[in-house]
Design a protein around this motif. Structure first.
Motif, short mmCIF file in Angstrom:
data_model
loop_
_atom_site.label_atom_id
_atom_site.label_comp_id
_atom_site.label_asym_id
_atom_site.label_seq_id
_atom_site.Cartn_x
_atom_site.Cartn_y
_atom_site.Cartn_z
N MET A 75 0.85 -1.19 0.00
CA MET A 75 0.00 0.00 0.00
C MET A 75 0.89 1.25 0.00
O MET A 75 1.90 1.29 0.68
CB MET A 75 -0.89 -0.02 1.25
N LYS A 76 0.48 2.23 -0.79
CA LYS A 76 1.33 3.41 -0.96
C LYS A 76 0.72 4.66 -0.30
O LYS A 76 -0.39 5.08 -0.66
CB LYS A 76 1.53 3.65 -2.45
N GLY B 287 5.71 -0.99 7.69
CA GLY B 287 6.39 -1.76 6.65
C GLY B 287 5.76 -1.60 5.27
O GLY B 287 5.83 -2.49 4.44
N GLU B 288 5.15 -0.44 5.04
CA GLU B 288 4.56 -0.17 3.72
C GLU B 288 5.32 0.97 3.05
O GLU B 288 6.22 1.56 3.63
CB GLU B 288 3.08 0.15 3.87
N GLU B 289 4.88 1.30 1.82
CA GLU B 289 5.60 2.30 1.06
C GLU B 289 5.10 3.70 1.43
O GLU B 289 3.89 3.92 1.49
CB GLU B 289 5.32 2.05 -0.43
N ALA B 290 6.03 4.63 1.65
CA ALA B 290 5.64 6.01 1.93
C ALA B 290 6.48 6.94 1.07
O ALA B 290 7.64 6.65 0.79
CB ALA B 290 5.85 6.34 3.40
N SER B 291 5.88 8.05 0.62
CA SER B 291 6.63 9.08 -0.12
C SER B 291 6.20 10.44 0.37
O SER B 291 5.03 10.66 0.67
CB SER B 291 6.32 9.03 -1.61
N TYR B 292 7.18 11.35 0.42
CA TYR B 292 6.85 12.74 0.71
C TYR B 292 6.29 13.39 -0.54
O TYR B 292 6.80 13.17 -1.64
CB TYR B 292 8.10 13.51 1.13
N VAL B 293 5.24 14.18 -0.39
CA VAL B 293 4.69 14.94 -1.52
C VAL B 293 4.63 16.40 -1.08
O VAL B 293 4.00 16.73 -0.07
CB VAL B 293 3.28 14.44 -1.92
N ARG B 294 5.32 17.25 -1.84
CA ARG B 294 5.38 18.67 -1.47
C ARG B 294 4.05 19.39 -1.68
O ARG B 294 3.28 19.04 -2.56
CB ARG B 294 6.46 19.38 -2.30
N PHE B 295 3.87 20.45 -0.89
CA PHE B 295 2.65 21.26 -0.94
C PHE B 295 2.37 21.83 -2.33
O PHE B 295 1.23 22.12 -2.68
CB PHE B 295 2.77 22.41 0.05
N ASP B 296 3.44 22.02 -3.14
CA ASP B 296 3.23 22.69 -4.44
C ASP B 296 3.11 21.69 -5.59
O ASP B 296 3.08 22.09 -6.75
CB ASP B 296 4.34 23.71 -4.71
N GLU B 297 3.05 20.39 -5.27
CA GLU B 297 2.84 19.41 -6.34
C GLU B 297 1.36 19.36 -6.69
O GLU B 297 0.52 19.85 -5.94
CB GLU B 297 3.38 18.04 -5.90
N SER C 216 -0.23 16.40 -8.20
CA SER C 216 -0.77 15.07 -8.47
C SER C 216 -0.56 14.13 -7.29
O SER C 216 0.48 14.19 -6.61
CB SER C 216 -0.10 14.48 -9.71
N LEU C 217 -1.55 13.30 -7.05
CA LEU C 217 -1.43 12.25 -6.03
C LEU C 217 -1.70 10.90 -6.68
O LEU C 217 -2.15 9.96 -6.04
CB LEU C 217 -2.42 12.50 -4.89
N GLU C 218 -1.43 10.85 -7.99
CA GLU C 218 -1.70 9.62 -8.72
C GLU C 218 -0.85 8.48 -8.19
O GLU C 218 0.33 8.65 -7.90
CB GLU C 218 -1.42 9.85 -10.20
N GLY C 219 -1.45 7.33 -8.05
CA GLY C 219 -0.71 6.15 -7.63
C GLY C 219 -0.70 5.94 -6.12
O GLY C 219 -0.22 4.91 -5.65
N PHE C 220 -1.22 6.90 -5.36
CA PHE C 220 -1.25 6.74 -3.91
C PHE C 220 -2.58 6.15 -3.46
O PHE C 220 -3.64 6.47 -4.02
CB PHE C 220 -1.01 8.07 -3.21
N ASP C 221 -2.51 5.31 -2.43
CA ASP C 221 -3.72 4.67 -1.92
C ASP C 221 -4.28 5.38 -0.70
O ASP C 221 -5.43 5.16 -0.32
CB ASP C 221 -3.41 3.21 -1.53
N ALA C 222 -3.45 6.20 -0.06
CA ALA C 222 -3.90 6.92 1.13
C ALA C 222 -3.09 8.20 1.27
O ALA C 222 -1.97 8.30 0.76
CB ALA C 222 -3.71 6.06 2.38
N VAL C 223 -3.68 9.20 1.94
CA VAL C 223 -3.03 10.50 2.09
C VAL C 223 -2.92 10.84 3.57
O VAL C 223 -3.90 10.72 4.32
CB VAL C 223 -3.84 11.60 1.37
N ASN D 106 -7.95 -2.72 6.05
CA ASN D 106 -9.14 -2.35 5.26
C ASN D 106 -8.83 -2.35 3.77
O ASN D 106 -9.61 -2.82 2.95
CB ASN D 106 -9.61 -0.97 5.70
N TRP D 107 -7.65 -1.83 3.43
CA TRP D 107 -7.24 -1.74 2.02
C TRP D 107 -7.05 -3.13 1.43
O TRP D 107 -7.47 -3.40 0.32
CB TRP D 107 -5.95 -0.92 1.93
N ARG D 108 -6.41 -4.02 2.22
CA ARG D 108 -6.18 -5.39 1.75
C ARG D 108 -7.49 -6.12 1.51
O ARG D 108 -7.66 -6.83 0.52
CB ARG D 108 -5.33 -6.16 2.76
#
Lengths: 84, 227
Positions: free
Chosen positions: B1-2, B26-36, B38-45, B218-220
């Motif tokens: 889950m991303k 143990g899941e995937e996390a990425s930082y997303v900047r305030f000025d981006e 797109s949130l494509e590809g993410f499963d949760a915010v 829940n996602w699984r």
């Protein structure tokens, strides 16, 4: 050009914890006549050019950003400034 | 889950949030900047705590109009899990994704200590790993966590079971001891206490980890059903 003064305060129905603390402090200085203190914000906006619908746009700014109307009231004064 | 961890200027719990997901869950996390944009590809915010834009004007008031927020609102509308913690909760309120507003703590002090929370609703996608009425220990750290809503809204929240967590002992004057609420659809949760700071016993409590595990569970479930 316009100069706009915006006043934002907590709504009457919302308890103001800061205002209460200041009221208590005034009482401790023996200003017992103070019945209520409401703390708010004061903003001055300078609006350039001969913008049309100044009032409508100020109203919009207050609703969208300058005040949170869930807990705050706002009022404003618009003054036309003649540039020299 | 991303998971997307949104970073605003002045966020300061983004690293803890990232750590909770990447190292503890143990899941995937990425930082997303305030000025981006797109949130494509993410499963949760995840909207972390901090002092976005210095809390200028009101907590969360300016962050709410950052470019990425359009995408956060879209993700919420699409039913993706959106969690706002502390300043993240304040941003969700300002954005209108959750009802109500925050005031200064009633004693005007910045409160920073572990508190006990009661799991009021364990039927949400964020709380399904807890027992109903389970008491958990999670730290708070805020000066403006005095949740306010009018009586009509409170009635609505209570009747539709949207209060996820209440304080056992109210630290800030919050209406009806509210510590966290969900939206009508149940996929947006805002809470003042920091579950991401309670993911390891070594640091006092790991009661917050179950919240992230619930999201994953829940996602699984949804994924398995669809597959």
């Amino acid at each position: 050009m316009y100069k706009v003064k915006v006043y934002v305060t907590l709504k009457e129905s919302v308890l103001d914890p800061q205002g209460n603390a200041v009221k208590n402090s005034l009482h401790s200085l023996s200003y017992n006549e103070v019945e209520e203190v409401r703390i708010g914000k004061y903003m001055e906006l300078t609006i350039g050019g001969s913008t049309e619908n100044v009032e409508k746009r100020i109203e919009e700014m207050c609703e969208r950003l300058l005040a949170n109307t869930v807990i705050e009231d706002y009022r404003y004064e618009i003054e036309e400034v003649v540039s020299q | 889950m991303k998971f997307a961890v949104i970073v605003f200027p002045g966020s300061n719990c983004d690293v803890d949030m990232y750590h909770a997901i990447a190292d503890e869950l143990g899941e995937e996390a990425s930082y997303v900047r305030f000025d981006e944009t797109s949130l494509e590809g993410f499963d949760a915010v995840l909207l972390p705590g901090g002092f976005s834009y210095g809390d200028y004007l009101r907590s969360g008031a300016i962050a709410r109009f950052a470019p990425i927020m359009k995408e956060v609102i879209k993700a919420a509308e699409a039913g993706k899990p959106v969690l706002g913690v502390c300043n993240g909760f304040q941003i969700l309120l300002e954005a209108g994704l959750l009802p109500g507003a925050m005031k200064r703590n009633d004693r005007l002090k910045f409160m920073c200590r572990p508190v006990e929370l009661i799991v009021e609703n364990n039927q949400t996608l964020f709380t399904n790993g807890y027992e109903k009425n389970e008491v958990i220990t999670v730290p708070i750290a805020h000066g403006e966590g005095n949740y306010y809503c009018d009586e009509k809204t409170l009635k609505e929240l209570e009747e539709s079971n949207r209060i996820a967590f209440r304080y056992q002992s109210n630290p800030n004057g919050s209406v009806a001891d509210i510590a966290g609420i969900t939206n009508k659809e149940g996929n947006v949760l805002g809470m003042m206490p920091h579950p991401e700071r309670a993911v390891d016993r070594l640091l006092g409590s790991n009661d917050g980890l179950k919240l992230f595990k619930s999201i994953l569970h829940n996602w699984r479930e949804a994924y398995v059903t669809q597959a």
